[in-house]
Design a protein around this motif. Structure first.
Motif, PDB file in Angstrom:
ATOM      1  N   ILE A   1     -16.821  48.005  -2.446  1.00 35.02           N
ATOM      2  CA  ILE A   1     -18.237  47.712  -2.733  1.00 35.02           C
ATOM      3  C   ILE A   1     -18.671  46.436  -2.036  1.00 35.02           C
ATOM      4  O   ILE A   1     -19.731  46.378  -1.404  1.00 35.02           O
ATOM      5  CB  ILE A   1     -18.456  47.600  -4.261  1.00 35.02           C
ATOM      6  N   VAL A   2     -17.852  45.399  -2.137  1.00 39.85           N
ATOM      7  CA  VAL A   2     -18.184  44.120  -1.512  1.00 39.85           C
ATOM      8  C   VAL A   2     -18.293  44.280   0.008  1.00 39.85           C
ATOM      9  O   VAL A   2     -19.207  43.748   0.645  1.00 39.85           O
ATOM     10  CB  VAL A   2     -17.139  43.047  -1.870  1.00 39.85           C
ATOM     11  N   ASP A   3     -17.381  45.037   0.586  1.00 39.59           N
ATOM     12  CA  ASP A   3     -17.417  45.270   2.036  1.00 39.59           C
ATOM     13  C   ASP A   3     -18.701  45.980   2.450  1.00 39.59           C
ATOM     14  O   ASP A   3     -19.328  45.634   3.456  1.00 39.59           O
ATOM     15  CB  ASP A   3     -16.205  46.095   2.480  1.00 39.59           C
ATOM     16  N   ILE A   4     -19.117  46.978   1.672  1.00 43.40           N
ATOM     17  CA  ILE A   4     -20.341  47.717   1.986  1.00 43.40           C
ATOM     18  C   ILE A   4     -21.565  46.819   1.840  1.00 43.40           C
ATOM     19  O   ILE A   4     -22.472  46.830   2.678  1.00 43.40           O
ATOM     20  CB  ILE A   4     -20.461  48.967   1.083  1.00 43.40           C
ATOM     21  N   LEU A   5     -21.601  46.024   0.770  1.00 48.22           N
ATOM     22  CA  LEU A   5     -22.718  45.083   0.588  1.00 48.22           C
ATOM     23  C   LEU A   5     -22.807  44.121   1.765  1.00 48.22           C
ATOM     24  O   LEU A   5     -23.897  43.855   2.292  1.00 48.22           O
ATOM     25  CB  LEU A   5     -22.549  44.310  -0.718  1.00 48.22           C
ATOM     26  N   ASP A   6     -21.655  43.580   2.171  1.00 45.30           N
ATOM     27  CA  ASP A   6     -21.641  42.593   3.250  1.00 45.30           C
ATOM     28  C   ASP A   6     -22.068  43.196   4.584  1.00 45.30           C
ATOM     29  O   ASP A   6     -22.781  42.560   5.366  1.00 45.30           O
ATOM     30  CB  ASP A   6     -20.242  41.977   3.390  1.00 45.30           C
ATOM     31  N   GLU A   7     -21.641  44.426   4.865  1.00 45.57           N
ATOM     32  CA  GLU A   7     -21.892  45.015   6.172  1.00 45.57           C
ATOM     33  C   GLU A   7     -23.252  45.697   6.288  1.00 45.57           C
ATOM     34  O   GLU A   7     -23.929  45.591   7.314  1.00 45.57           O
ATOM     35  CB  GLU A   7     -20.791  46.031   6.505  1.00 45.57           C
ATOM     36  N   TYR A   8     -23.682  46.360   5.217  1.00 45.99           N
ATOM     37  CA  TYR A   8     -24.885  47.192   5.324  1.00 45.99           C
ATOM     38  C   TYR A   8     -26.099  46.629   4.583  1.00 45.99           C
ATOM     39  O   TYR A   8     -27.232  46.832   5.019  1.00 45.99           O
ATOM     40  CB  TYR A   8     -24.592  48.599   4.783  1.00 45.99           C
ATOM     41  N   ILE A   9     -25.881  45.956   3.470  1.00 47.10           N
ATOM     42  CA  ILE A   9     -27.004  45.556   2.622  1.00 47.10           C
ATOM     43  C   ILE A   9     -27.469  44.128   2.892  1.00 47.10           C
ATOM     44  O   ILE A   9     -28.658  43.872   3.098  1.00 47.10           O
ATOM     45  CB  ILE A   9     -26.635  45.703   1.132  1.00 47.10           C
ATOM     46  N   LYS A  10     -26.530  43.187   2.918  1.00 44.90           N
ATOM     47  CA  LYS A  10     -26.922  41.777   3.031  1.00 44.90           C
ATOM     48  C   LYS A  10     -27.711  41.469   4.299  1.00 44.90           C
ATOM     49  O   LYS A  10     -28.686  40.721   4.253  1.00 44.90           O
ATOM     50  CB  LYS A  10     -25.690  40.877   2.925  1.00 44.90           C
ATOM     51  N   PRO A  11     -27.318  42.001   5.469  1.00 53.13           N
ATOM     52  CA  PRO A  11     -28.126  41.700   6.659  1.00 53.13           C
ATOM     53  C   PRO A  11     -29.571  42.170   6.527  1.00 53.13           C
ATOM     54  O   PRO A  11     -30.497  41.503   6.999  1.00 53.13           O
ATOM     55  CB  PRO A  11     -27.391  42.454   7.773  1.00 53.13           C
ATOM     56  N   ALA A  12     -29.780  43.302   5.851  1.00 56.33           N
ATOM     57  CA  ALA A  12     -31.135  43.829   5.697  1.00 56.33           C
ATOM     58  C   ALA A  12     -31.968  42.966   4.757  1.00 56.33           C
ATOM     59  O   ALA A  12     -33.108  42.608   5.075  1.00 56.33           O
ATOM     60  CB  ALA A  12     -31.079  45.264   5.178  1.00 56.33           C
ATOM     61  N   VAL A  13     -31.401  42.595   3.619  1.00 57.56           N
ATOM     62  CA  VAL A  13     -32.187  41.796   2.674  1.00 57.56           C
ATOM     63  C   VAL A  13     -32.340  40.359   3.161  1.00 57.56           C
ATOM     64  O   VAL A  13     -33.321  39.689   2.839  1.00 57.56           O
ATOM     65  CB  VAL A  13     -31.574  41.836   1.251  1.00 57.56           C
ATOM     66  N   ALA A  14     -31.373  39.866   3.954  1.00 53.48           N
ATOM     67  CA  ALA A  14     -31.517  38.522   4.518  1.00 53.48           C
ATOM     68  C   ALA A  14     -32.724  38.450   5.449  1.00 53.48           C
ATOM     69  O   ALA A  14     -33.397  37.425   5.541  1.00 53.48           O
ATOM     70  CB  ALA A  14     -30.250  38.114   5.264  1.00 53.48           C
ATOM     71  N   GLY A  15     -33.005  39.565   6.131  1.00 52.54           N
ATOM     72  CA  GLY A  15     -34.174  39.607   7.000  1.00 52.54           C
ATOM     73  C   GLY A  15     -35.461  39.426   6.240  1.00 52.54           C
ATOM     74  O   GLY A  15     -36.470  38.975   6.792  1.00 52.54           O
ATOM     75  N   ASP A  16     -35.429  39.745   4.936  1.00 54.83           N
ATOM     76  CA  ASP A  16     -36.602  39.562   4.085  1.00 54.83           C
ATOM     77  C   ASP A  16     -36.505  38.298   3.239  1.00 54.83           C
ATOM     78  O   ASP A  16     -37.274  38.120   2.295  1.00 54.83           O
ATOM     79  CB  ASP A  16     -36.769  40.777   3.159  1.00 54.83           C
ATOM     80  N   GLY A  17     -35.546  37.443   3.555  1.00 54.10           N
ATOM     81  CA  GLY A  17     -35.430  36.172   2.847  1.00 54.10           C
ATOM     82  C   GLY A  17     -34.716  36.242   1.517  1.00 54.10           C
ATOM     83  O   GLY A  17     -34.861  35.348   0.678  1.00 54.10           O
TER      84      GLY A  17
END
Length: 302
Positions: free
Chosen positions: A229-245
């Motif tokens: 789960i952590v790996d998926i969050l780090d690779e797929y989710i965090k970059p997307a939400v970071a783009g929105d601050g």
């Protein structure tokens, strides 16, 4: 100041090991040294290069990563290196002699709207931190982050979230962002250009969030589904939400009920669309990538 603790963390590359620090090592950014000549501004890196197996040294605000040559295995020398790093830091020595000249750096700061109307993202070309930090009020910021403390002096600032190269600020409803974002952007740019301290001490976890709403940073490596789960969050989710601050941090995985708990930070915290993001985005992705392992994703602070 309390004694700095250094802990060992393995990485996916068996030639590289991380030494995590409980105190801040440098003021933002990171440094990479490939040999002793490149390490002239880092006495600690120079000292480490005298060890015949050290190939590369990477220094960030809260850890030192070392790559070894193949002449040894880490299990043979990692504890000796940990003791050497801890002794060096606790003797009060500088990890990196950072430039303290009065010459201002060329800093760019840009403002971006986010899906959360209360939050504005201020991105910059300067690395700010290797560890995401969030402050709910000026008292939390005062012990850890001079820049966050200064931002709270704007009367409309409610929360401050600092990530690798941006600051997300949540405002109260007393003003609109189009009335004040220019002033905030100018302040952040001038603060960074002056080379002032960004984070002086990593905040204690309980000071940043309540006991019920803590994002977990395990002292031992996660295994099984939780690690996936952590790996998926780090690779797929965090970059997307970071783009929105924003940021989404893993808290826990209930294996019996197959429920993932996360923390929403920055622009994600209190965002009207955060529920849709959780259900239609994160939850669906995790169900697809981890079939029969996920029933629900919940935000424990939203």
């Amino acid at each position: 100041m309390s004694e700095t603790k250094i802990t060992i963390q393995e990485t996916t590359n068996n030639t590289i090991i991380k030494y995590n620090s409980t105190s801040v090592l440098i003021n933002g950014g990171s440094y990479e040294f490939n040999n002793i000549d490149e390490a002239k501004n880092s006495p600690l890196a120079q000292q480490l290069f005298y060890l015949p197996f050290v190939k590369k040294v990477f220094v960030t605000a809260n850890f030192i990563a070392i790559q070894r040559f193949d002449i040894v295995e880490w299990k043979e020398v990692q504890e000796e290196v940990r003791e050497q790093i801890a002794a060096y830091i606790n003797n009060g020595n500088a990890v990196v002699n950072e430039q303290t000249t009065s010459k201002k750096q060329a800093i760019e700061v840009y403002a971006e709207v986010t899906p959360n109307p209360a939050v504005m993202k201020f991105g910059t070309n300067k690395a700010l931190t290797q560890t995401d930090v969030e402050f709910k009020n000026i008292d939390e910021a005062s012990a850890s982050s001079p820049i966050a403390q200064a931002i709270f002096n704007f009367p409309f600032v409610k929360q401050v979230f600092i990530s690798d190269n941006y600051i997300s600020i949540t405002k109260y409803d007393m003003v609109e962002w189009d009335e004040v974002y220019g002033e905030v952007r100018t302040f952040i740019r001038e603060y960074l250009a002056a080379g002032k301290i960004i984070i002086k001490e990593l905040p204690k976890e309980e000071a940043v969030t309540s006991a019920e709403n803590k994002a977990v940073k395990p002292t031992i490596a996660l295994e099984g589904t939780a690690a996936q789960i952590v790996d998926i969050l780090d690779e797929y989710i965090k970059p997307a939400v970071a783009g929105d601050g924003g940021n989404i941090a893993f808290r826990s995985y209930d294996e019996q009920n197959k429920v993932v708990s996360v923390i929403l930070q920055g622009a994600c915290s209190g965002c009207p669309s955060s529920t849709a993001t959780l259900k239609n985005g994160i939850e669906n992705l995790l169900k697809e990538m981890l079939p029969n392992q996920i029933n629900e994703v919940v935000a424990i602070n939203g």
